[in-house]
Write an enzyme that holds these catalytic residues in place. Structure first.
Site, PDB file in Angstrom:
ATOM      1  N   GLU A  95       0.869  -1.062  -0.127  1.00  8.72           N
ATOM      2  CA  GLU A  95      -0.085   0.067   0.125  1.00  8.72           C
ATOM      3  C   GLU A  95       0.849   1.362  -0.146  1.00  8.72           C
ATOM      4  O   GLU A  95       2.048   1.228   0.804  1.00  8.72           O
ATOM      5  CB  GLU A  95      -0.676   0.006   1.277  1.00  8.72           C
ATOM      6  CG  GLU A  95      -1.827   1.130   1.161  1.00  8.72           C
ATOM      7  CD  GLU A  95      -2.820   1.381   2.321  1.00  8.72           C
ATOM      8  OE1 GLU A  95      -2.563   0.325   3.352  1.00  8.72           O
ATOM      9  OE2 GLU A  95      -3.551   2.347   2.348  1.00  8.72           O
ATOM     10  N   ARG A 116       6.037 -12.874   9.231  1.00  3.73           N
ATOM     11  CA  ARG A 116       6.447 -11.700   8.995  1.00  3.73           C
ATOM     12  C   ARG A 116       8.039 -11.498   9.546  1.00  3.73           C
ATOM     13  O   ARG A 116       8.275 -12.329  10.518  1.00  3.73           O
ATOM     14  CB  ARG A 116       5.556 -10.367   9.055  1.00  3.73           C
ATOM     15  CG  ARG A 116       5.445 -10.130  10.667  1.00  3.73           C
ATOM     16  CD  ARG A 116       4.033  -9.255  11.030  1.00  3.73           C
ATOM     17  NE  ARG A 116       4.505  -8.017  10.575  1.00  3.73           N
ATOM     18  CZ  ARG A 116       3.580  -7.328   9.558  1.00  3.73           C
ATOM     19  NH1 ARG A 116       2.625  -8.105   8.905  1.00  3.73           N
ATOM     20  NH2 ARG A 116       3.751  -6.250   9.144  1.00  3.73           N
ATOM     21  N   LYS A 150       4.971   0.235   9.671  1.00  2.00           N
ATOM     22  CA  LYS A 150       4.837   1.652   9.008  1.00  2.00           C
ATOM     23  C   LYS A 150       4.191   2.723   9.843  1.00  2.00           C
ATOM     24  O   LYS A 150       4.966   3.903   9.548  1.00  2.00           O
ATOM     25  CB  LYS A 150       3.974   1.681   7.748  1.00  2.00           C
ATOM     26  CG  LYS A 150       4.613   1.161   6.339  1.00  2.00           C
ATOM     27  CD  LYS A 150       3.797   1.244   5.084  1.00  2.00           C
ATOM     28  CE  LYS A 150       3.338   0.044   4.725  1.00  2.00           C
ATOM     29  NZ  LYS A 150       2.591  -0.041   3.362  1.00  2.00           N
TER      30      LYS A 150
END
Ligand code: ATP
Ligand code: MG
Length: 572
Positions: free
Chosen positions: A45, A271, A281
């Site tokens: 994104e 992850r 983020k």
């Protein structure tokens, strides 16, 4: 002097270890599930810069495409106008390219699918599988239930298809305020999987989208947009991180109910978490916006842009990702593995040069005034192919303050009063006099003599000189600013500290040295180019602030893992 002992973790770049994802793909190839195709995508994104965690996903998705001669799309998953921007798109494109991967002409945007997604939503409404719900966000949360209690059906759940079609159309037309209506999938409010309790598909957002402007005021949710974007692009394996495991049934539900032509397989993996840093983020944005760092490309940031500016190479990052591997269980990877990978790569790649970070002036009393000699210095002692360069020697030199001790401790083989040391590639010198600042007592200059018979050769009388130090000639060196970067956080797991994480920033993550002297060969060094300052560490020419008039070097890595040494000491 050179890095040694880097073979302990040897694993060549060319061998791709198998993992559970590749095993699944092998199985699908055996059973012909996707007609022999392998098509992946990397779907960031554009609401921030990519970080080393994303690099793991990039290497995995693009790596699989390369290995199986398939394809990997770069898809900007831009379905939420909040926080998305073209600047982030540009940075993502640059970073994935820089990491060494290629998507040919397959750069896609989920926002290009808005019209198609809208029609899929209308189709679900027409089949009675989606409805407009007019509960508030708080009410929807309340009605959703908990892990132990089933949810409650919305009073709007049984609106007629006509009413739903009308309301959804008017949502799109901009007739309603934000938060007044949402479109929800009609699945099962009693499902043990909360994700399946009539999830929201669309919400109203009156924000300008960086690509579609004000064309839309309803935006699709991730779960609805993602599976369909994958299907539109005929992705075979939709690889995502573990937190989406519970969303897989929903991924499949939308595709099944819409009888999508193409039904990709979602596969989840753990992850990357890295010690001494944060990889979310939201947290990284906070560091940037609150000025804890100078920007997304601050060399202390775990972003690709920051690591590139710090002097990390794509090869080092790819190798790190390969060594970390792919697993089903989350853990915290030690940042020293990343540092090890960058040292290992730069050890091969970085030419050796001399630079003095904290200069101490040395006058060679018996060296003729005005005389200059040029010594041939190897650019890489283990790799003659990297050639050599000339370094000038003269009467006034600089050495590292650390390389002189007035009262040398045991096992200190460098310079001290009356002692000898070898200058790298040059002569043996002996300290004969020390000049101190009257006021502070600080040593400001050394007077030495040199032995003319020792130029790059042992003393002919057989006496032993153990220490070798680096140096530069005062008149044949150029000034430089050197930034010593260290770990951004002082504790191994700052992410575990929640919103308090900034309390644990390492106050010594940056030390700027402004009076350094480096050999004049570096005056024209290209921005970004790596060097090893012998005995000091790996550095690169800062691509942003350095110029031929004012050189700036960033420390990429120390020669050895100083943190391991510190914690070793603490353990003792
Ligand atoms: P963050 O948690 O940092 O906000 P995100 O998952 O929201 O990241 P996206 O832009 O949605 O960021 O991520 C793009 C892709 O990168 C996704 O497929 C995501 O699973 C993957 N990814 C993100 N963070 C990591 C990580 N730490 N390790 C591995 N893959 C990651
Ligand atoms: Mg995300």
């Amino acid at each position: 002097m050179e890095e040694e002992g880097t073979n302990s973790m040897t694993q060549t770049n060319s061998t791709i270890p198998s993992d559970f994802i590749r095993e699944i793909i092998d199985e699908h190839l055996r059973t012909n599930r996707f007609q022999g195709r392998v098509a992946t995508r990397f779907p960031p994104e554009p609401n921030g810069y990519l970080h080393i965690g994303h690099a793991k996903s990039v290497c995995l998705n693009f790596g699989i495409a390369v290995q199986y001669r398939g394809s990997c799309n770069l898809r900007l998953d831009d379905t939420d106008p909040t926080g998305e921007s073209q600047e982030y798109v540009d940075s993502i494109v640059q970073d994935v390219k820089w990491l060494g991967f290629d998507w040919d002409d397959r750069l896609y945007y989920a926002s290009d699918y808005y019209e198609q997604l809208y029609h899929y939503a209308v189709q679900l409404i027409k089949e009675g599988k989606a409805y407009v719900c007019s509960l508030s966000a708080d009410e929807i949360r309340e009605y959703r239930g908990t892990l132990t209690e089933p949810g409650k059906e919305s009073p709007y759940r049984n609106r007629s298809i006509e009413e739903n079609l009308d309301l959804f159309k008017r949502m799109r037309a901009g007739e309603f305020e934000e938060g007044t209506h949402v479109l929800r999938a009609k699945i099962d409010m009693a499902s043990p999987n909360i994700t399946m309790r009539d999830p929201v598909m669309y919400r109203i957002k009156r924000e300008t989208h960086y690509r579609t402007g004000d064309e839309w005021c309803i935006y699709p949710m991730y779960d609805f947009a993602h599976c369909l974007s994958d299907s539109i692009e005929k992705i075979t394996h939709s690889i995502c991180t573990l937190e989406f495991e519970n969303n897989r049934p929903l991924y499949d539900w939308f595709l099944d109910e819409l009888k999508a032509e193409y039904h990709p397989q979602q596969i989840e993996f753990a992850r990357l978490n890295l010690s001494y840093t944060v990889l979310s983020k939201r947290r990284l944005i906070e560091l940037v916006e609150r000025g804890y760092v100078t920007g997304w490309n601050d060399p202390r940031m775990p972003t690709i842009a920051g690591m590139r500016r710090r002097g990390y190479t794509p090869e080092a990052i790819r190798n790190f990702c390969a060594r970390v591997g792919v697993a089903k269980k989350e853990n915290l990877v030690d940042i020293s593995l990343l540092e090890h990978c960058v040292r290992e790569d730069l050890n091969e790649r970085a030419p050796r040069v001399m630079g003095v970070l904290r200069p101490l002036r040395v006058v060679i009393d018996n060296y003729p005034e005005g005389k200059v000699e040029e010594f041939e210095c190897s650019n890489h002692p283990q790799n003659p192919g990297m050639g050599s360069r000339k370094v000038s020697f003269s009467k006034v030199l600089y050495i590292e303050q650390d390389d002189f001790h007035q009262d040398p401790p045991k096992k200190y083989y460098r310079l001290g009063p009356g002692r000898e040391v070898r200058l790298r590639y040059s002569y043996v010198i002996k300290c004969v006099n020390i000049i101190k600042d009257d006021r502070t007592g600080e040593v400001v200059e050394l007077h030495c003599t040199y032995d003319p018979e020792t130029q790059n050769a042992p003393p002919p009388d057989g006496r032993k000189v153990e220490g070798v130090i680096h140096w530069v000639s005062a008149n044949h060196s150029v000034p430089a600013v050197v930034r010593l970067y260290d770990r951004l956080f002082g504790i191994p797991d700052p992410a575990a500290e929640g919103d308090e994480f900034t309390k644990y920033l390492n106050p010594r993550s940056l030390e700027t040295l402004t009076s350094c002297r480096v050999e004049s060969n570096l005056a024209s060094a290209a921005p970004g180019s790596p060097v090893q300052f012998e005995r000091v560490g790996y550095f690169c020419v800062d691509p942003v602030d350095s110029s031929t008039k004012a050189l700036v070097f960033n420390r990429t890595a120390t020669l050895r893992d100083s943190w391991a040494r510190i914690s070793d000491k603490e353990r003792k």
